[in-house]
Write an enzyme that holds these catalytic residues in place. Structure first.
Site, short mmCIF file in Angstrom:
data_model
loop_
_atom_site.label_atom_id
_atom_site.label_comp_id
_atom_site.label_asym_id
_atom_site.label_seq_id
_atom_site.Cartn_x
_atom_site.Cartn_y
_atom_site.Cartn_z
N TRP A 139 72.55 -68.87 -8.41
CA TRP A 139 73.25 -69.89 -7.64
C TRP A 139 73.12 -69.44 -6.19
O TRP A 139 73.68 -68.41 -5.81
CB TRP A 139 74.72 -70.00 -8.06
CG TRP A 139 75.42 -71.17 -7.45
CD1 TRP A 139 75.43 -72.45 -7.90
CD2 TRP A 139 76.23 -71.16 -6.27
NE1 TRP A 139 76.19 -73.25 -7.07
CE2 TRP A 139 76.68 -72.49 -6.07
CE3 TRP A 139 76.60 -70.19 -5.35
CZ2 TRP A 139 77.50 -72.85 -4.99
CZ3 TRP A 139 77.41 -70.54 -4.27
CH2 TRP A 139 77.86 -71.86 -4.11
N GLY A 167 76.40 -61.72 -6.28
CA GLY A 167 77.41 -61.40 -5.26
C GLY A 167 76.84 -61.61 -3.87
O GLY A 167 75.81 -62.26 -3.69
N GLU A 549 92.82 -84.45 -12.98
CA GLU A 549 91.78 -83.87 -13.81
C GLU A 549 90.75 -84.93 -14.22
O GLU A 549 89.55 -84.66 -14.23
CB GLU A 549 92.43 -83.20 -15.04
CG GLU A 549 91.47 -82.58 -16.03
CD GLU A 549 90.57 -81.48 -15.46
OE1 GLU A 549 90.79 -81.04 -14.31
OE2 GLU A 549 89.62 -81.10 -16.15
N LYS A 553 86.75 -84.64 -13.26
CA LYS A 553 85.66 -84.71 -14.24
C LYS A 553 84.63 -85.75 -13.82
O LYS A 553 83.43 -85.50 -13.88
CB LYS A 553 86.19 -85.08 -15.65
CG LYS A 553 87.00 -84.01 -16.36
CD LYS A 553 86.19 -82.87 -16.94
CE LYS A 553 86.06 -81.73 -15.98
NZ LYS A 553 87.11 -80.79 -15.82
N GLU A 556 82.58 -84.59 -10.71
CA GLU A 556 81.65 -83.47 -10.81
C GLU A 556 80.46 -83.73 -11.71
O GLU A 556 79.39 -83.18 -11.46
CB GLU A 556 82.37 -82.16 -11.20
CG GLU A 556 82.89 -82.07 -12.60
CD GLU A 556 83.50 -80.69 -12.88
OE1 GLU A 556 84.40 -80.63 -13.71
OE2 GLU A 556 83.07 -79.70 -12.28
N HIS A 572 102.66 -95.46 -0.50
CA HIS A 572 102.65 -94.71 0.76
C HIS A 572 101.25 -94.61 1.34
O HIS A 572 101.00 -93.78 2.20
CB HIS A 572 103.27 -93.33 0.53
CG HIS A 572 104.66 -93.42 -0.01
ND1 HIS A 572 105.75 -93.75 0.78
CD2 HIS A 572 105.14 -93.29 -1.27
CE1 HIS A 572 106.84 -93.79 0.02
NE2 HIS A 572 106.50 -93.52 -1.23
N LYS A 675 79.19 -72.49 -13.09
CA LYS A 675 80.35 -72.34 -13.95
C LYS A 675 81.35 -71.33 -13.39
O LYS A 675 82.54 -71.58 -13.37
CB LYS A 675 79.87 -71.91 -15.34
CG LYS A 675 80.97 -71.78 -16.38
CD LYS A 675 81.52 -73.12 -16.76
CE LYS A 675 82.58 -73.05 -17.84
NZ LYS A 675 83.35 -74.31 -17.88
O1 M6R Z 1 86.72 -69.96 -14.41
P1 M6R Z 1 87.86 -70.66 -13.73
O2 M6R Z 1 88.79 -71.32 -14.67
O3 M6R Z 1 88.57 -69.75 -12.76
O4 M6R Z 1 87.16 -71.78 -12.84
C1 M6R Z 1 87.90 -72.53 -11.93
C2 M6R Z 1 87.12 -73.72 -11.45
O5 M6R Z 1 85.97 -73.31 -10.75
C3 M6R Z 1 86.69 -74.64 -12.59
O6 M6R Z 1 87.79 -75.07 -13.33
C4 M6R Z 1 85.94 -75.87 -12.04
O7 M6R Z 1 86.79 -76.66 -11.29
C5 M6R Z 1 85.32 -76.67 -13.17
N1 M6R Z 1 83.95 -76.96 -12.87
C6 M6R Z 1 85.99 -77.95 -13.42
O8 M6R Z 1 85.43 -78.66 -14.48
#
Ligand code: M6R
Length: 680
Positions: A139, A167, A549, A553, A556, A572, A675
């Site tokens: 990434w 990193g 949420e 979804k 993204e 508002h 991810k």
């Molecule tokens: O691994 P984590 O639960 O810390 O990740 C947090 C977010 O990056 C993660 O939930 C992200 O928003 C997802 N792509 C949502 O579907």
């Protein structure tokens, strides 16, 4: 964010009896880690030399390059036979070019960029007799996602070493200038290449890759997991980590390294945690862990991997996301399994005294993305059951705003991966202020639960799709367990009350299955709305984070503008967005229980409908009140108001998944995302 895999196995008995195991292991591991990043992928295998192949784009591009390499190799072999018979061919010349690292170095210097090292890989990587390989799926941070910037990066004056890195090396500019002045040639724009050359220079001086890693990590600032291989130590992979994940898999006559256990879950279930600032040297039959000061770590923490390989495969579904949505009933049952022992709730790992839990006066939930939406849901439950104020904050905002945190603050860090850097930094900050931290996490061996005072795992199995679904439900359920546990310890609820709530919670998996079995209506709705350009989501109480949420979804994975609002906030401002035909999902709470919520939301539906909205209403079975105001009603089984969040989100997950699939998008690997977000 990147995915890293390493393998050390036995050398093939002879070059005439080569093995494809190193390459196979690393490619399979990369396939399972691709969710961590898919800007490029690459591998290095070692026998008499270090052979690197890498390609921008997804792993399939690397596979195609390797297949082409195999074809070249076969042609070369054929040509050699012909040459042996007295004829010289062009194919043989290709093989000669690839044989020498010096030629490769010249090629890289001449190219500067572009098809790095391919000249050196015009041999069959799958038929190496070496036993060691490393791989990377990227990434991009420093440098565009090109072939040249892809990992592994070569180091050394002769390309004798290769490195993969996850990193960010913060002091790379200064190190690069120093190395360039010393004659090292840089071909990429990455920060990672400095680690490769630094390591190579240290090997020149010490003659040992582990010692070189010690010296190198002492000079690096920032976050890294590094895996390195060297031509002169062909049976060894050396790795190090700081602020970035690394686990070791223990096999029989072979060992593995990975960003997480998914890298090697099909080969072994035995694993070792590698702690901050540790260095690990892996061969086929040994694993040695040291601190960066050289002290041996005699007994690194061993753990058993609960996930099976099937869990990391699609199992007949068109996408991992679809599969993960459809396994939520079982996943949630696993989260809840075995938690109530002799009427007492259990955490997984705990080092917080109950007297401390009794003395806390505030809970702060920190998380990002979907995990933060889960946190927003559970605020309602924990405050209701425990009568403690609960703040929910995005981890990156919490970390950098001087929050009020004391020894009486309990911080709950929610993270599926356990590696989200924003959350990790917030955890460290909270602990520095004296707070106790409980991690709610899915990935064993990951950093956040290891640095927390206590941990509660989700047990929902590996979540591969970038869009989080089953982990979201697991996070909510695990936090509910935590809330009940606190209520138990602090005496806010009677044991019978806890048992009754637990009984209702245990009934949720069966209700989830009913929602999943009835998904045809939502699937059709999604298919009919492929051309939507904006979708809004409204809710109250736990329906509000559910609306957030649902919008996340859709954004993204379907790239559609979507926003979630508290229904009461409409007047508002956001109601100005409503125009004829605007689709709005409305999450309606149970008509039983908290009646006032229900009637207020019915009013909100009327308000938007009067202004032309197309109302897509998610309501409890038997709720007739919604019928006059709903263009479409999606039913979920009745449950407690607090637990409805575990049901009403499912149609929204299915909607997003189905719509993105219908649009022909890559549901599991949406653009620009990864991810695990392991950079701040
Ligand atoms: O691994 P984590 O639960 O810390 O990740 C947090 C977010 O990056 C993660 O939930 C992200 O928003 C997802 N792509 C949502 O579907």
């Amino acid at each position: 964010m990147c995915g890293i895999v390493g393998y050390a196995g036995p050398q093939a008995a002879s070059p005439q009896a080569p093995s494809s195991r190193p390459l196979d292991v690393v490619l399979q591991g990369l396939a399972r880690l691709e969710y961590r990043g898919y800007d490029s992928a690459g591998i290095a295998v070692v026998d008499e030399q270090v052979r690197v192949t890498k390609r921008s784009g997804k792993l399939k591009n690397l596979r195609e390059a390797l297949e082409a390499t195999d074809t070249d190799a076969r042609q070369t072999a054929d040509a050699r036979q012909t040459a042996d018979a007295g004829q010289t061919t062009g194919a043989e010349q290709v093989a000669d070019t690839g044989a020498g690292m010096a030629a490769d170095t010249r090629a890289r210097q001449a190219a500067g960029a572009g098809q790095v090292a391919d000249a050196a890989t015009k041999q069959a990587l799958g038929t190496t007799h070496g036993g060691v390989a490393i791989g990377h799926t990227r990434w991009a941070t420093h440098g565009a996602p090109t072939d040249t910037n892809a990992h592994p990066h070569r180091g050394g004056r002769d390309g004798e070493l290769a490195v993969v890195h996850n990193g960010i090396i913060e002091n790379f500019a200064q190190l690069r200038a120093d190395l360039a002045a010393d004659g090292f040639v840089f071909v990429s724009e990455t920060d990672s290449e400095v680690a490769a050359h630094l390591l190579a220079r240290e090997v020149e001086q010490t003659g040992d890759l582990t010692e070189a890693m010690r010296a190198t990590t002492a000079r690096l600032e920032g976050a890294f997991t590094l895996l390195a291989v060297h031509r002169d130590q062909p049976g060894t992979v050396v790795a190090a980590r700081r602020n970035s994940p690394l686990v070791v898999g223990l096999g029989e006559g072979e060992n593995f390294l990975g960003s997480d256990v998914a890298a090697f879950v099909d080969s072994t279930k035995e694993a070792l945690e590698i702690d901050q600032d540790q260095i690990v040297t892996v061969t086929a039959d040994s694993v040695r862990v040291i601190e960066t000061d050289g002290t041996e770590v005699p007994d690194p923490k061993r753990f058993r991997i609960e996930w099976d390989v099937a869990a990391a495969q699609k199992g007949g579904y068109p996408s991992f996301m679809a599969k993960e949505i459809h396994e939520q009933a079982g996943a949630l049952a696993d989260t809840l399994l075995g938690r109530l022992v002799d009427g007492t709730l259990q955490l997984d790992e705990r080092d917080i005294d109950e007297s401390v839990l009794r003395s806390i006066d505030k809970i702060v939930v920190i998380a990002c993305g979907t995990a933060a939406n889960a946190g927003a849901v559970v605020k309602y439950a924990i405050e209701h059951w425990c009568r403690i104020p609960v703040e929910v904050e995005l981890a990156h905002e919490f970390r950098y705003r001087d929050p009020v945190v004391t020894e009486k603050t309990l911080v709950v860090a929610i993270s599926q991966s356990g590696e989200t850097m924003d959350t990790l930094m917030a955890v460290r900050h909270a602990r520095e202020q004296g707070a106790k931290v409980i991690a709610i996490c899915n990935t064993r061996g990951s950093t956040i639960p290891r640095e927390a005072d206590a941990a509660l795992y989700l047990y929902v199995g590996p979540e591969i799709a970038v869009a989080s679904t089953k982990a979201y439900l697991g996070q909510i359920a695990a936090c509910y367990l935590l809330g009940l546990y606190l209520a138990q310890v602090r005496g806010n609820l009677f044991p019978e009350e806890i048992a009754e709530i637990m009984e209702d919670l245990q009934s949720i998996p069966e209700k989830i299955q009913r929602v999943l079995d009835d998904s045809a209506q939502v699937e059709q709705l999604a298919q009919s709305m492929q051309d939507a350009t904006s979708v809004l989501f409204l809710g109250r109480h736990v329906g509000y984070p559910t609306a957030m949420e649902g919008a996340l979804k859709l954004k993204e994975i379907a790239y559609i503008h979507a926003e979630g609002f508290a229904a009461g906030e409409l007047k508002h401002g956001p109601i100005a967005l409503i125009e004829e035909g605007q689709p709005v999902f409305v999450i309606v709470p149970s008509p039983r229980g908290r009646d006032v919520l229900h009637s207020k939301l019915i009013s909100n539906i009327q308000e938007i409908r009067a202004r032309g909205a197309r109302t897509l209403v998610i309501a409890e079975e038997g709720d007739e009140d919604v019928l006059p105001y709903a263009d479409e009603v999606i039913r979920v089984p009745a449950t407690r108001t607090l637990f409805a969040a575990l049901l009403t989100v499912i149609p929204l997950q299915i909607f997003a998944c189905e719509l993105a699939t219908a649009k022909g998008l890559d549901v599991d690997q949406p653009r620009n995302l990864a991810k695990s977000v392991t950079v701040e």
